[in-house]
Design a protein around this motif. Structure first.
Motif, PDB file in Angstrom:
ATOM      1  N   ASN A  94       0.847  -1.192   0.000  1.00 34.30           N
ATOM      2  CA  ASN A  94       0.000   0.000   0.000  1.00 34.30           C
ATOM      3  C   ASN A  94       0.883   1.244   0.000  1.00 34.30           C
ATOM      4  O   ASN A  94       2.090   1.151   0.212  1.00 34.30           O
ATOM      5  N   ASP A  95       0.284   2.411  -0.220  1.00 32.41           N
ATOM      6  CA  ASP A  95       1.113   3.620  -0.232  1.00 32.41           C
ATOM      7  C   ASP A  95       1.274   4.210   1.163  1.00 32.41           C
ATOM      8  O   ASP A  95       0.497   3.913   2.075  1.00 32.41           O
ATOM      9  N   LEU A  96       2.298   5.047   1.278  1.00 29.02           N
ATOM     10  CA  LEU A  96       2.497   5.809   2.511  1.00 29.02           C
ATOM     11  C   LEU A  96       2.136   7.258   2.206  1.00 29.02           C
ATOM     12  O   LEU A  96       2.854   7.947   1.480  1.00 29.02           O
ATOM     13  N   ARG A 122      -4.622  10.333   6.830  1.00 27.26           N
ATOM     14  CA  ARG A 122      -5.089   9.038   7.346  1.00 27.26           C
ATOM     15  C   ARG A 122      -5.678   8.143   6.255  1.00 27.26           C
ATOM     16  O   ARG A 122      -6.904   8.064   6.088  1.00 27.26           O
ATOM     17  N   CYS A 123      -4.803   7.494   5.524  1.00 26.78           N
ATOM     18  CA  CYS A 123      -5.266   6.438   4.620  1.00 26.78           C
ATOM     19  C   CYS A 123      -4.135   5.432   4.446  1.00 26.78           C
ATOM     20  O   CYS A 123      -3.042   5.605   4.983  1.00 26.78           O
ATOM     21  N   SER A 124      -4.412   4.382   3.722  1.00 28.39           N
ATOM     22  CA  SER A 124      -3.405   3.383   3.338  1.00 28.39           C
ATOM     23  C   SER A 124      -2.583   2.912   4.527  1.00 28.39           C
ATOM     24  O   SER A 124      -3.135   2.509   5.540  1.00 28.39           O
ATOM     25  N   ILE A 164     -13.211   7.843 -10.881  1.00 33.80           N
ATOM     26  CA  ILE A 164     -11.948   7.124 -10.775  1.00 33.80           C
ATOM     27  C   ILE A 164     -10.877   8.100 -10.245  1.00 33.80           C
ATOM     28  O   ILE A 164     -10.950   9.299 -10.527  1.00 33.80           O
ATOM     29  N   TYR A 165      -9.928   7.610  -9.437  1.00 37.53           N
ATOM     30  CA  TYR A 165      -8.884   8.495  -8.889  1.00 37.53           C
ATOM     31  C   TYR A 165      -7.999   9.066 -10.003  1.00 37.53           C
ATOM     32  O   TYR A 165      -7.763   8.413 -11.030  1.00 37.53           O
ATOM     33  N   ALA A 166      -7.483  10.273  -9.750  1.00 37.22           N
ATOM     34  CA  ALA A 166      -6.707  11.022 -10.752  1.00 37.22           C
ATOM     35  C   ALA A 166      -5.500  10.239 -11.265  1.00 37.22           C
ATOM     36  O   ALA A 166      -5.108  10.393 -12.424  1.00 37.22           O
ATOM     37  N   PRO A 188     -12.546  10.278   3.512  1.00 34.76           N
ATOM     38  CA  PRO A 188     -11.398   9.591   2.910  1.00 34.76           C
ATOM     39  C   PRO A 188     -10.817   8.574   3.886  1.00 34.76           C
ATOM     40  O   PRO A 188     -10.823   8.795   5.103  1.00 34.76           O
ATOM     41  N   GLY A 189     -10.328   7.472   3.348  1.00 30.11           N
ATOM     42  CA  GLY A 189      -9.648   6.478   4.185  1.00 30.11           C
ATOM     43  C   GLY A 189     -10.566   5.481   4.861  1.00 30.11           C
ATOM     44  O   GLY A 189     -10.076   4.506   5.446  1.00 30.11           O
ATOM     45  N   THR A 190     -11.891   5.687   4.771  1.00 33.29           N
ATOM     46  CA  THR A 190     -12.777   4.733   5.462  1.00 33.29           C
ATOM     47  C   THR A 190     -12.678   3.342   4.821  1.00 33.29           C
ATOM     48  O   THR A 190     -12.814   2.331   5.512  1.00 33.29           O
ATOM     49  N   ASN A 204       0.449  13.625   1.121  1.00 34.47           N
ATOM     50  CA  ASN A 204      -0.922  13.550   1.645  1.00 34.47           C
ATOM     51  C   ASN A 204      -1.752  12.867   0.563  1.00 34.47           C
ATOM     52  O   ASN A 204      -1.297  12.747  -0.572  1.00 34.47           O
ATOM     53  N   HIS A 205      -2.972  12.416   0.896  1.00 39.43           N
ATOM     54  CA  HIS A 205      -3.753  11.693  -0.123  1.00 39.43           C
ATOM     55  C   HIS A 205      -4.233  12.628  -1.235  1.00 39.43           C
ATOM     56  O   HIS A 205      -4.165  13.852  -1.114  1.00 39.43           O
ATOM     57  N   THR A 206      -4.734  11.996  -2.305  1.00 41.06           N
ATOM     58  CA  THR A 206      -4.992  12.765  -3.538  1.00 41.06           C
ATOM     59  C   THR A 206      -6.336  13.492  -3.530  1.00 41.06           C
ATOM     60  O   THR A 206      -6.687  14.131  -4.517  1.00 41.06           O
ATOM     61  N   GLU A 207      -7.089  13.387  -2.434  1.00 42.53           N
ATOM     62  CA  GLU A 207      -8.325  14.164  -2.374  1.00 42.53           C
ATOM     63  C   GLU A 207      -8.061  15.595  -1.885  1.00 42.53           C
ATOM     64  O   GLU A 207      -8.965  16.431  -1.898  1.00 42.53           O
ATOM     65  N   PHE A 208      -6.831  15.861  -1.452  1.00 39.86           N
ATOM     66  CA  PHE A 208      -6.439  17.255  -1.166  1.00 39.86           C
ATOM     67  C   PHE A 208      -6.176  17.942  -2.508  1.00 39.86           C
ATOM     68  O   PHE A 208      -5.837  17.269  -3.493  1.00 39.86           O
TER      69      PHE A 208
HETATM   70  O1  PXL Z   1      -8.029   5.756   0.701  1.00 35.38           O
HETATM   71  C1  PXL Z   1      -7.745   5.524  -0.613  1.00 35.38           C
HETATM   72  C2  PXL Z   1      -6.502   6.225  -1.047  1.00 35.38           C
HETATM   73  C3  PXL Z   1      -5.295   5.602  -0.892  1.00 35.38           C
HETATM   74  N1  PXL Z   1      -4.134   6.180  -1.276  1.00 35.38           N
HETATM   75  C4  PXL Z   1      -4.122   7.399  -1.801  1.00 35.38           C
HETATM   76  C5  PXL Z   1      -5.306   8.092  -1.978  1.00 35.38           C
HETATM   77  C6  PXL Z   1      -6.523   7.496  -1.597  1.00 35.38           C
HETATM   78  C7  PXL Z   1      -7.770   8.206  -1.762  1.00 35.38           C
HETATM   79  O2  PXL Z   1      -7.848   9.322  -2.159  1.00 35.38           O
HETATM   80  O3  PXL Z   1      -5.272   9.308  -2.503  1.00 35.38           O
HETATM   81  C8  PXL Z   1      -2.831   8.020  -2.187  1.00 35.38           C
END
Ligand code: PXL
Length: 279
Positions: free
Chosen positions: A13-15, A20-22, A120-122, A218-220, A47-51
């Protein structure tokens, strides 16, 4: 008396440093559930891609060397879980990883992190979608949300109004694609979120309903799949693991709303993680 043996899971998974995800979700949750969590990073993000902005460093070029040392060391795992993947080649690497480390009773849990809310994610390409279908074919358990189930099965997305027959059909299609068991997560049904559980060898799904506590964050999905993986490894049935995961996500959302956690910051699972401690 037989000696207790702690379980080990490789977590691909990603860091993401913030939000708070992955891995920042999976690692603490699996640890508290008494499982040794061993990360394989797929990408490093600020940080995650929804920012609105993020730094994204794809780890594809390093992964073979990283995994190569695990092979040299002869490591083995009770389970392998996969989450966010950053490139098509990386999915190939994950397929190789699964091929190498899989033994007869290794549990393979694929969370096909591809999108949410019909989008779909970017970072996701058409080629990656095709590769992901292949990865799904190796899964003992696949845990798509509705958006991901639609992408994988070529079903048109809708926000609400899913019939149980339509959901069962989608889960069955995922089984035909090769996944043994399927859990479609977070389907909105009035004031409830329903999870569709179709177990290996069964033709009828079970529907695990949890009263909605607030908006999804996000992250749920990562919280859900981590609790599910930990619970199955700790001997729960897939249905019981789904119930535990869904209730924990609901409680995380309630707590996050209570504490006014900004939506983009995901869920403050840290506040209630004690509920998951293995006794
Ligand atoms: O939670 C799914 C997720 C995991 N990893 C990254 C994300 C997202 C959701 O936006 O951006 C990098």
């Amino acid at each position: 008396m037989e000696q207790y043996r702690q379980k080990k899971i490789a977590v691909i998974n990603d860091l993401s440093g913030y939000g708070r995800c992955s891995l920042t979700v999976a690692h603490p949750i699996l640890s508290v559930m008494g499982i040794q969590s061993c990360p394989v990073p797929t990408a490093i993000l600020s940080n995650h891609t929804e920012f609105p902005v993020y730094f994204f460093d794809d780890y594809t070029d390093k992964m073979r060397a990283y995994i190569g040392k695990w092979i040299e060391l002869g490591l083995d795992f009770d389970a392998i879980s996969t989450g966010f993947l950053g490139s098509a080649e990386q999915i190939e690497i994950v397929l190789e990883f699964v091929e190498h480390f899989r033994e007869e009773d290794t549990l393979i849990i694929v969370d096909p992190v591809m999108g949410d809310h019909g989008k779909i994610y970017a970072t996701y390409t058409e080629e990656m979608c095709e590769e992901m279908k292949q990865l799904v074919s190796y899964a003992d358990v696949v845990t798509p949300n509705v958006t991901e189930a639609c992408i994988l099965t070529g079903t048109p997305y809708k926000d609400k109004g899913w019939t149980r027959k339509e959901l069962l059909n989608m889960a069955t299609m995922l089984q035909i694609m090769g996944a043994k068991s399927v859990v479609i997560t977070g389907v909105r049904e009035g004031n409830f979120y329903t999870n569709v559980v179709l177990e290996h060898g069964k033709h009828e799904a079970e529907f695990v309903k949890v009263k909605s506590a607030g908006n999804q964050r996000p992250g749920t999905g990562d919280v859900f799949s981590s609790v599910l993986a930990g619970s199955v490894l700790n001997g729960y049935s897939l249905r019981a693991a789904t119930e535990k995961a869904a209730r924990f996500v609901r409680d995380c959302i309630t707590k996050s709303d209570e504490l006014n956690i900004p939506h983009s910051n995901g869920v403050c699972f840290e506040e209630i993680i004690g509920k998951l401690v293995k006794r």
